[in-house]
Motif scaffolding. Structure first.
Motif, PDB file in Angstrom:
ATOM      1  N   ARG A   1      -3.842   0.664   7.192  1.00 18.74           N
ATOM      2  CA  ARG A   1      -4.137   0.321   5.790  1.00 18.74           C
ATOM      3  C   ARG A   1      -4.442   1.587   4.993  1.00 18.74           C
ATOM      4  O   ARG A   1      -4.055   1.704   3.832  1.00 18.74           O
ATOM      5  CB  ARG A   1      -5.316  -0.656   5.738  1.00 18.74           C
ATOM      6  CG  ARG A   1      -5.662  -1.142   4.357  1.00 18.74           C
ATOM      7  CD  ARG A   1      -6.782  -2.176   4.370  1.00 18.74           C
ATOM      8  NE  ARG A   1      -6.516  -3.314   5.222  1.00 18.74           N
ATOM      9  CZ  ARG A   1      -5.792  -4.378   4.866  1.00 18.74           C
ATOM     10  NH1 ARG A   1      -5.261  -4.428   3.677  1.00 18.74           N
ATOM     11  NH2 ARG A   1      -5.604  -5.377   5.696  1.00 18.74           N
TER      12      ARG A   1
ATOM     13  N   ALA B   1      -1.229   3.161   3.963  1.00 20.20           N
ATOM     14  CA  ALA B   1      -0.631   2.399   2.859  1.00 20.20           C
ATOM     15  C   ALA B   1      -1.337   2.719   1.548  1.00 20.20           C
ATOM     16  O   ALA B   1      -0.686   2.999   0.534  1.00 20.20           O
ATOM     17  CB  ALA B   1      -0.696   0.899   3.149  1.00 20.20           C
TER      18      ALA B   1
ATOM     19  N   LEU C   1       0.741  -3.078   1.846  1.00 22.32           N
ATOM     20  CA  LEU C   1       0.657  -3.076   3.299  1.00 22.32           C
ATOM     21  C   LEU C   1       1.912  -3.689   3.927  1.00 22.32           C
ATOM     22  O   LEU C   1       2.398  -3.206   4.949  1.00 22.32           O
ATOM     23  CB  LEU C   1      -0.597  -3.817   3.759  1.00 22.32           C
ATOM     24  CG  LEU C   1      -0.952  -3.706   5.232  1.00 22.32           C
ATOM     25  CD1 LEU C   1      -1.100  -2.251   5.663  1.00 22.32           C
ATOM     26  CD2 LEU C   1      -2.218  -4.477   5.540  1.00 22.32           C
TER      27      LEU C   1
END
Length: 186
Positions: free
Chosen positions: A90, A93, A100
């Protein structure tokens, strides 16, 4: 093990430190009984992990952050760390400005490597703490089949053809403006 009485923070941390095993189960027990000391218990657990390399349920060595920290500690090259599916986090991202789902599409090798702009590839490799060549090698590999796909289907699951990065980003909900910004050459 901790008993039910109200101990000082120092006594609780000392009790944790002298536990015979510093496993995840032990940490979870202390965290459940002393949630107000969560930060201190986790810090102590990590310190003890460094002292006891045989401890179970240790640090996630597939994490690019852990690999980078370890490489810096031993004076090695961050780029020696292998790239794995677990590298796509995460944090990566968010750092890239990707949804995600789009990063998971990259993780699962759904994208044609040829469709990746050089600048995007460079930013992604930096975020994953791996060389561009290693990233391209990983992404060029066969697509990952979703876990349990064969159990959810009456017929044998088939791989879909790889798609262009623009298509993946659009399918994951990025706007045309976001796609343009993500894929622009610097």
């Amino acid at each position: 093990m901790p008993d039910g009485r109200k101990d000082s923070a120092e006594e609780i941390l000392s009790a944790f430190a002298v536990e015979p095993a510093h496993t995840k189960a032990t940490l979870d027990l202390y965290l459940k009984q002393y949630p107000e000391l969560a930060s201190e218990l986790i810090d102590l657990s990590l310190e003890l992990e460094m002292v006891d390399p045989t401890a179970e349920d240790g640090i996630d060595t597939d994490s690019p952050i852990v690999n980078a920290a370890w490489a810096a500690f031993v004076g090695g090259d961050v780029n020696d760390a292998p790239i794995t599916a677990a590298s796509f986090t995460r944090e990566v991202a968010n750092g890239m400005g990707l949804k995600l789902a789009a990063l998971m599409g990259l993780r699962d090798r759904k994208v044609e490597v040829e469709s990746l702009p050089k600048a995007f590839s460079a930013r992604l490799s930096k975020a994953l703490a791996t060389p561009v060549a290693r990233l391209m090698e990983y992404l060029a590999g066969p697509q990952g089949m979703p876990v349990g796909a064969s159990f959810k289907s009456d017929a044998k699951p088939e791989q879909k053809p790889k798609i262009a990065i623009k298509q993946l980003l659009a399918e994951c909900g990025h706007t045309p403006e976001q796609i343009s910004n993500l894929l622009k050459e610097d």
